[in-house]
Design a protein around this motif. Structure first.
Motif, PDB file in Angstrom:
ATOM      1  N   ALA A  71      55.951  23.192 -31.317  1.00 30.59           N
ATOM      2  CA  ALA A  71      55.452  21.823 -31.142  1.00 30.59           C
ATOM      3  C   ALA A  71      56.243  21.110 -30.044  1.00 30.59           C
ATOM      4  N   HIS A  72      57.546  21.290 -30.020  1.00 29.96           N
ATOM      5  CA  HIS A  72      58.390  20.683 -28.987  1.00 29.96           C
ATOM      6  C   HIS A  72      57.982  21.174 -27.606  1.00 29.96           C
ATOM      7  N   TRP A  73      57.823  22.485 -27.462  1.00 31.24           N
ATOM      8  CA  TRP A  73      57.468  23.034 -26.153  1.00 31.24           C
ATOM      9  C   TRP A  73      56.054  22.639 -25.734  1.00 31.24           C
ATOM     10  N   ALA A  74      55.137  22.542 -26.668  1.00 29.29           N
ATOM     11  CA  ALA A  74      53.780  22.084 -26.324  1.00 29.29           C
ATOM     12  C   ALA A  74      53.838  20.650 -25.802  1.00 29.29           C
ATOM     13  N   LYS A  75      54.646  19.822 -26.437  1.00 32.27           N
ATOM     14  CA  LYS A  75      54.770  18.428 -26.019  1.00 32.27           C
ATOM     15  C   LYS A  75      55.375  18.327 -24.626  1.00 32.27           C
ATOM     16  N   ILE A  76      56.468  19.022 -24.368  1.00 32.21           N
ATOM     17  CA  ILE A  76      57.110  18.866 -23.054  1.00 32.21           C
ATOM     18  C   ILE A  76      56.308  19.529 -21.940  1.00 32.21           C
ATOM     19  N   ARG A  77      55.604  20.586 -22.252  1.00 31.49           N
ATOM     20  CA  ARG A  77      54.793  21.229 -21.216  1.00 31.49           C
ATOM     21  C   ARG A  77      53.578  20.391 -20.842  1.00 31.49           C
ATOM     22  N   SER A  78      53.149  19.497 -21.721  1.00 34.54           N
ATOM     23  CA  SER A  78      51.998  18.649 -21.409  1.00 34.54           C
ATOM     24  C   SER A  78      52.434  17.263 -20.911  1.00 34.54           C
ATOM     25  N   SER A  79      53.717  17.048 -20.783  1.00 35.86           N
ATOM     26  CA  SER A  79      54.238  15.749 -20.334  1.00 35.86           C
ATOM     27  C   SER A  79      54.422  15.745 -18.820  1.00 35.86           C
ATOM     28  N   TYR A 117      63.812  15.240 -17.652  1.00 35.81           N
ATOM     29  CA  TYR A 117      62.924  14.577 -18.605  1.00 35.81           C
ATOM     30  C   TYR A 117      63.321  13.115 -18.775  1.00 35.81           C
TER      31      TYR A 117
END
Length: 156
Positions: A44-52, A72
């Motif tokens: 979930a963390h990586w999905a969030k940062i990759r879409s930011s 970031y």
């Protein structure tokens, strides 16, 4: 050793997950997720940062995935972070990766934080032009205690 940065691929994530579960690396980084072994939280963390709008890169050494590096946060308060597999510590990889990241992201100022006893990370940051500007105390999940932290800045 040839060090390069590239976009994060899905196939990098299992490598990052393994790296983030090295007990010695966790202790040194200190400020880590509450449960680094929670794969769902990791994903979930990586999905969030990759879409930011954050700048997140995979670190390659001679073509092998050896870590990650990122800028970031919000403008004017953006921070750098990096993680290099412990098997590659002391080889100049973190310094080379951070220098590449700083070239790709020219905005300044940028900030960084490191456990004050993490001499290796502080050395990498200083080699890349960061200077210590403050000390803080924070709860270090990996150590189960509040510890000293050094805050650094890279200006113009």
């Amino acid at each position: 050793m040839n060090v390069e940065l590239r976009a994060v691929h899905d196939s990098d994530l299992p490598v990052f997950f393994r790296q983030m579960n090295d007990p010695e690396a966790l202790h040194m980084a200190a400020f880590v997720p509450k449960d680094p072994a929670d794969r769902d939280a990791f994903d979930a963390h990586w999905a969030k940062i990759r879409s930011s709008s954050d700048v997140v890169r995979t670190v390659l050494a001679d073509g092998d995935v050896v870590g990650s590096a990122a800028v970031y946060g919000v403008a004017g308060e953006r921070e750098v972070t990096y993680w290099v597999d412990r098997a590659y510590w002391g080889k100049g990889i973190a310094t080379a990766a951070l220098r590449s990241l700083l070239t790709a992201v020219p905005e300044r100022p940028l900030y960084a934080r490191a456990a004050s006893d993490n001499a290796g990370s502080l050395r990498v940051l200083e080699k890349c032009g960061f200077r210590a500007v403050a000390s803080a105390r924070g709860y270090a999940q990996a150590r189960g205690a509040e510890i000293d932290e050094t805050v650094l800045i890279l200006e113009g």
